[in-house]
Each structure stands twice: as structure tokens, then as C-alpha cells.
Design a protein around this motif. Structure first.
Motif, PDB file in Angstrom:
ATOM      1  N   CYS A 253      -7.038  -8.813  -0.415  1.00 33.72           N
ATOM      2  CA  CYS A 253      -6.170  -8.843   0.769  1.00 33.72           C
ATOM      3  C   CYS A 253      -5.265  -7.616   0.789  1.00 33.72           C
ATOM      4  CB  CYS A 253      -5.316 -10.111   0.765  1.00 33.72           C
ATOM      5  SG  CYS A 253      -6.247 -11.650   0.985  1.00 33.72           S
ATOM      6  N   PHE A 254      -4.759  -7.241  -0.376  1.00 34.83           N
ATOM      7  CA  PHE A 254      -3.880  -6.075  -0.464  1.00 34.83           C
ATOM      8  C   PHE A 254      -4.614  -4.806  -0.044  1.00 34.83           C
ATOM      9  CE2 PHE A 254      -2.297  -2.470  -2.997  1.00 34.83           C
ATOM     10  CZ  PHE A 254      -0.997  -2.405  -2.537  1.00 34.83           C
ATOM     11  N   PHE A 255      -5.809  -4.616  -0.563  1.00 36.00           N
ATOM     12  CA  PHE A 255      -6.569  -3.408  -0.223  1.00 36.00           C
ATOM     13  C   PHE A 255      -7.065  -3.422   1.223  1.00 36.00           C
ATOM     14  CE2 PHE A 255      -7.210  -3.128  -4.937  1.00 36.00           C
ATOM     15  CZ  PHE A 255      -6.531  -1.919  -5.099  1.00 36.00           C
ATOM     16  N   ALA A 256      -7.175  -4.601   1.819  1.00 36.99           N
ATOM     17  CA  ALA A 256      -7.595  -4.679   3.227  1.00 36.99           C
ATOM     18  C   ALA A 256      -6.503  -4.192   4.169  1.00 36.99           C
ATOM     19  CB  ALA A 256      -7.981  -6.118   3.572  1.00 36.99           C
ATOM     20  N   GLY A 257      -5.255  -4.215   3.704  1.00 39.84           N
ATOM     21  CA  GLY A 257      -4.160  -3.646   4.500  1.00 39.84           C
ATOM     22  C   GLY A 257      -3.830  -4.440   5.745  1.00 39.84           C
ATOM     23  N   LEU A 258      -3.607  -3.725   6.828  1.00 40.49           N
ATOM     24  CA  LEU A 258      -3.150  -4.343   8.074  1.00 40.49           C
ATOM     25  C   LEU A 258      -4.192  -5.270   8.692  1.00 40.49           C
ATOM     26  CD1 LEU A 258      -1.402  -1.271   9.749  1.00 40.49           C
ATOM     27  CD2 LEU A 258      -0.316  -3.187   8.572  1.00 40.49           C
ATOM     28  N   SER A 259      -5.455  -5.011   8.457  1.00 32.88           N
ATOM     29  CA  SER A 259      -6.503  -5.809   9.102  1.00 32.88           C
ATOM     30  C   SER A 259      -6.543  -7.236   8.591  1.00 32.88           C
ATOM     31  CB  SER A 259      -7.876  -5.154   8.884  1.00 32.88           C
ATOM     32  OG  SER A 259      -8.207  -5.147   7.503  1.00 32.88           O
ATOM     33  N   ASP A 260      -5.952  -7.484   7.424  1.00 34.86           N
ATOM     34  CA  ASP A 260      -6.052  -8.803   6.811  1.00 34.86           C
ATOM     35  C   ASP A 260      -4.946  -9.754   7.258  1.00 34.86           C
ATOM     36  OD1 ASP A 260      -7.696 -10.206   4.675  1.00 34.86           O
ATOM     37  OD2 ASP A 260      -5.669 -10.592   3.962  1.00 34.86           O
ATOM     38  N   ASP A 261      -3.869  -9.228   7.813  1.00 35.14           N
ATOM     39  CA  ASP A 261      -2.767 -10.066   8.322  1.00 35.14           C
ATOM     40  C   ASP A 261      -2.057 -10.861   7.229  1.00 35.14           C
ATOM     41  OD1 ASP A 261      -2.107  -9.623  10.909  1.00 35.14           O
ATOM     42  OD2 ASP A 261      -3.106 -11.372  11.740  1.00 35.14           O
ATOM     43  N   THR A 262      -2.078 -10.383   5.985  1.00 34.27           N
ATOM     44  CA  THR A 262      -1.393 -11.099   4.903  1.00 34.27           C
ATOM     45  C   THR A 262      -0.209 -10.317   4.360  1.00 34.27           C
ATOM     46  OG1 THR A 262      -2.968 -10.174   3.306  1.00 34.27           O
ATOM     47  CG2 THR A 262      -3.456 -12.358   4.179  1.00 34.27           C
ATOM     48  N   TYR A 263       0.118  -9.205   4.980  1.00 35.44           N
ATOM     49  CA  TYR A 263       1.235  -8.364   4.536  1.00 35.44           C
ATOM     50  C   TYR A 263       2.561  -9.011   4.934  1.00 35.44           C
ATOM     51  CZ  TYR A 263       0.544  -7.090   9.408  1.00 35.44           C
ATOM     52  OH  TYR A 263       0.359  -7.143  10.762  1.00 35.44           O
ATOM     53  N   GLY A 264       3.649  -8.455   4.373  1.00 31.94           N
ATOM     54  CA  GLY A 264       4.969  -9.001   4.643  1.00 31.94           C
ATOM     55  C   GLY A 264       5.699  -8.238   5.740  1.00 31.94           C
ATOM     56  N   THR A 265       6.940  -8.619   5.926  1.00 30.77           N
ATOM     57  CA  THR A 265       7.776  -7.978   6.935  1.00 30.77           C
ATOM     58  C   THR A 265       8.256  -6.615   6.438  1.00 30.77           C
ATOM     59  OG1 THR A 265       9.658  -9.214   6.041  1.00 30.77           O
ATOM     60  CG2 THR A 265       8.555 -10.129   7.972  1.00 30.77           C
ATOM     61  N   VAL A 266       8.862  -5.859   7.336  1.00 31.98           N
ATOM     62  CA  VAL A 266       9.375  -4.528   7.009  1.00 31.98           C
ATOM     63  C   VAL A 266      10.477  -4.635   5.957  1.00 31.98           C
ATOM     64  CG1 VAL A 266      10.557  -2.504   7.938  1.00 31.98           C
ATOM     65  CG2 VAL A 266       8.809  -3.675   9.303  1.00 31.98           C
ATOM     66  N   THR A 267      10.485  -3.720   4.993  1.00 37.41           N
ATOM     67  CA  THR A 267      11.495  -3.716   3.941  1.00 37.41           C
ATOM     68  C   THR A 267      11.908  -2.291   3.587  1.00 37.41           C
ATOM     69  OG1 THR A 267      11.998  -4.455   1.685  1.00 37.41           O
ATOM     70  CG2 THR A 267       9.756  -3.705   2.105  1.00 37.41           C
ATOM     71  N   THR A 268      13.128  -2.153   3.083  1.00 37.42           N
ATOM     72  CA  THR A 268      13.603  -0.866   2.570  1.00 37.42           C
ATOM     73  C   THR A 268      13.589  -0.845   1.043  1.00 37.42           C
ATOM     74  OG1 THR A 268      15.898  -1.667   2.651  1.00 37.42           O
ATOM     75  CG2 THR A 268      15.072  -0.459   4.582  1.00 37.42           C
ATOM     76  N   LEU A 269      13.093  -1.918   0.428  1.00 36.25           N
ATOM     77  CA  LEU A 269      13.032  -1.972  -1.025  1.00 36.25           C
ATOM     78  C   LEU A 269      12.088  -0.899  -1.552  1.00 36.25           C
ATOM     79  CD1 LEU A 269      12.886  -5.857  -1.469  1.00 36.25           C
ATOM     80  CD2 LEU A 269      14.797  -4.346  -2.032  1.00 36.25           C
ATOM     81  N   PRO A 270      12.364  -0.377  -2.763  1.00 42.12           N
ATOM     82  CA  PRO A 270      11.564   0.749  -3.270  1.00 42.12           C
ATOM     83  C   PRO A 270      10.093   0.439  -3.486  1.00 42.12           C
ATOM     84  CG  PRO A 270      13.055  -0.110  -4.967  1.00 42.12           C
ATOM     85  CD  PRO A 270      13.464  -0.733  -3.670  1.00 42.12           C
ATOM     86  N   TRP A 271       9.743  -0.829  -3.646  1.00 45.63           N
ATOM     87  CA  TRP A 271       8.331  -1.176  -3.844  1.00 45.63           C
ATOM     88  C   TRP A 271       7.618  -1.545  -2.540  1.00 45.63           C
ATOM     89  CZ3 TRP A 271      12.288  -4.003  -6.242  1.00 45.63           C
ATOM     90  CH2 TRP A 271      12.613  -5.218  -5.624  1.00 45.63           C
ATOM     91  N   GLY A 272       8.286  -1.331  -1.418  1.00 48.00           N
ATOM     92  CA  GLY A 272       7.616  -1.550  -0.141  1.00 48.00           C
ATOM     93  C   GLY A 272       6.377  -0.667  -0.026  1.00 48.00           C
ATOM     94  N   VAL A 273       5.347  -1.149   0.642  1.00 50.10           N
ATOM     95  CA  VAL A 273       4.061  -0.451   0.724  1.00 50.10           C
ATOM     96  C   VAL A 273       3.765  -0.065   2.174  1.00 50.10           C
ATOM     97  CG1 VAL A 273       1.556  -0.663   0.376  1.00 50.10           C
ATOM     98  CG2 VAL A 273       3.144  -1.636  -1.303  1.00 50.10           C
ATOM     99  N   ASP A 274       3.347   1.182   2.358  1.00 48.70           N
ATOM    100  CA  ASP A 274       2.877   1.652   3.660  1.00 48.70           C
ATOM    101  C   ASP A 274       1.377   1.391   3.723  1.00 48.70           C
ATOM    102  OD1 ASP A 274       2.042   3.012   5.907  1.00 48.70           O
ATOM    103  OD2 ASP A 274       2.837   4.962   5.289  1.00 48.70           O
ATOM    104  N   PHE A 275       0.961   0.500   4.622  1.00 49.66           N
ATOM    105  CA  PHE A 275      -0.448   0.147   4.738  1.00 49.66           C
ATOM    106  C   PHE A 275      -1.203   1.037   5.719  1.00 49.66           C
ATOM    107  CE2 PHE A 275       1.351  -3.833   3.086  1.00 49.66           C
ATOM    108  CZ  PHE A 275       0.465  -4.081   2.037  1.00 49.66           C
ATOM    109  N   GLY A 276      -0.603   2.177   6.047  1.00 55.78           N
ATOM    110  CA  GLY A 276      -1.324   3.156   6.859  1.00 55.78           C
ATOM    111  C   GLY A 276      -0.720   3.464   8.207  1.00 55.78           C
TER     112      GLY A 276
END
Length: 230
Positions: free
Chosen positions: A116-139
Motif C-alpha cells: 500500500c505504501f509503495f502504491a502511493g496515492l492510487s491506493d487511498d491508504t495514505y494519511g492527512t497532510v503533515t509537517t512532521l519530519p517523517w511525512g512522505v511525498d507520494f508524488g
């Protein structure tokens, strides 16, 4: 699809190992009947709750049952649980049969969440927007909570706890119910940082978690009442 297949394979391998080590109250015929019921119930439940979750965005149409995607783990767990209880009732099986599935489910779902993580935005399992340092840009240039990885860590920790629980004396069925309660509780909390449409403050997956937790709580209360009256 690769990680989904790896999740099934990994979960089944752990199940086989546990069954050989812990033994099984059911013979092969009945165990496979339970597994088949769980698989069918999980498929229906995952699809039904997935479509209900997507209904606020795309509407709800009968043809959507044939469309790929749109499945949820919570729906699969609850659907499988219901189907197994029905089949056990038909077969006259009174013992609780889920303990052998608890750790394998943790492992299988955890592996699937990597996909699910590697599927990115297409999988719809990502979280909300965050400013935390471990936030991930899915593209798309936006940093979001990697909720898939949060769940991977949670599930691997839960698998360890459940495995240790199985090594100690425990009531029949308690390990599986502990797994189900922990996972439903986790999803109830983590889904607050997922961008899903809500109904009366919760999304449909969270409402399903609430329903499952209520049933588990009622069953546990009844079990304790039975013990006290013996």
C-alpha cells in the motif's frame, strides 16, 4: 498485487508453522471448511465496506461490485468472522477456532501494507497532510502521514504480543479476539488522520470498527457471566 500475494503467502506460512507447533482442535476437513468460509466472508465483507466507504465520492451502483479495487481490511475481518460463525453453527462446532489465525493475520496484513505504501496515492491508504519530519511525498508535492508504515509497525508489535500470549495458558479463542479488538481499536484511532468522508463524525470504516468492538465487548461480558455461573 505483488505484496498482496506475499502477504497471503507469508500469513499462510506462519499459520502452518503455528498449527504444527500448537496443534488444532479441528480435523483437516473442518479446518478447511472454516478457512473457506473465512475467505468467502472476507471477500464479501471487504468489498461491501469498501464500496460503502467510496459511496460519498463516486455514488453506489450495483455494477461497482465488478469493478477492481475498493476493498477494506476491516470489512474483510468482520465478514470473515461472521461467515466462520455461521459455518460453525451449521457444522455444530462449539469450540472457538480463531487463535491460530491471529499472528498470521498480523503478518499478512503488515506485508500488504508495505505494498500500500509503495502504491502511493492510487491506493487511498495514505494519511492527512503533515509537517512532521517523517511525512512522505507520494508524488504530488504534499507531505502526508505514512499511515501504511504506522500500521506495519503496529501489526508487527501486535504479532509479537500475540505470539507471546499463545505461549502461556489462555482461554480458547481469546488470542484471536484480542487481535480483532486491538486491530479494530487501532483503525478507529488511526483513521482520524486519513482523508475519508465522515458520517456523524466517523468514516464508515470507523463505524464498522465501533460495531465490531461492541459485539466483542458483549461476547466477553457473556463469557464472564457464564464462567461466574458455573
Amino acid at each position: 498485487m505483488v505484496f498482496e500475494a506475499l502477504g497471503y503467502a507469508g500469513g499462510y506460512a506462519v499459520y502452518r508453522r503455528l498449527r504444527e507447533r500448537e496443534g488444532d482442535a479441528l480435523n483437516d476437513e473442518r479446518r478447511w471448511a472454516v478457512i473457506a468460509a473465512a475467505a468467502v466472508g472476507a471477500l464479501v465483507g471487504a468489498r461491501a465496506l469498501g464500496l460503502l466507504e467510496q459511496a460519498p465520492k463516486i455514488g453506489l451502483h450495483w455494477s461497482d461490485w465488478l469493478r477492481p479495487g475498493g476493498k477494506t481490511i476491516v470489512g474483510g475481518l468482520l465478514g470473515g468472522w461472521i461467515a466462520v460463525e455461521i459455518v460453525k453453527l451449521v457444522m455444530g462446532v462449539k469450540s472457538r477456532t480463531g487463535d491460530l489465525f491471529a499472528v498470521p493475520l498480523c503478518v499478512g496484513i503488515a506485508i500488504g501494507r508495505i505494498g500500500c505504501f509503495f502504491a502511493g496515492l492510487s491506493d487511498d491508504t495514505y494519511g492527512t497532510v503533515t509537517t512532521l519530519p517523517w511525512g512522505v511525498d507520494f508524488g504530488d508535492g504534499v507531505r502526508r502521514h505514512p499511515t501504511q508504515l504506522y500500521e506495519f509497525v503496529f501489526l508487527m508489535g501486535l504479532a509479537w504480543v500475540l505470539w507471546r500470549w499463545m505461549q502461556r495458558p489462555h482461554g480458547e479463542g481469546q488470542v484471536f479476539r484480542g487481535f480483532l479488538a486491538a486491530y479494530l481499536g487501532w483503525r478507529l484511532v488511526i483513521d482520524f488522520i486519513k482523508p475519508q468522508p465522515v458520517v456523524a463524525g466517523l468514516n464508515w470504516i470507523q463505524w464498522a470498527c465501533v460495531a465490531g468492538l461492541v459485539v466483542l465487548g458483549a461476547n466477553e461480558w457473556m463469557r464472564r457471566r457464564e464462567i461466574q455461573t458455573v
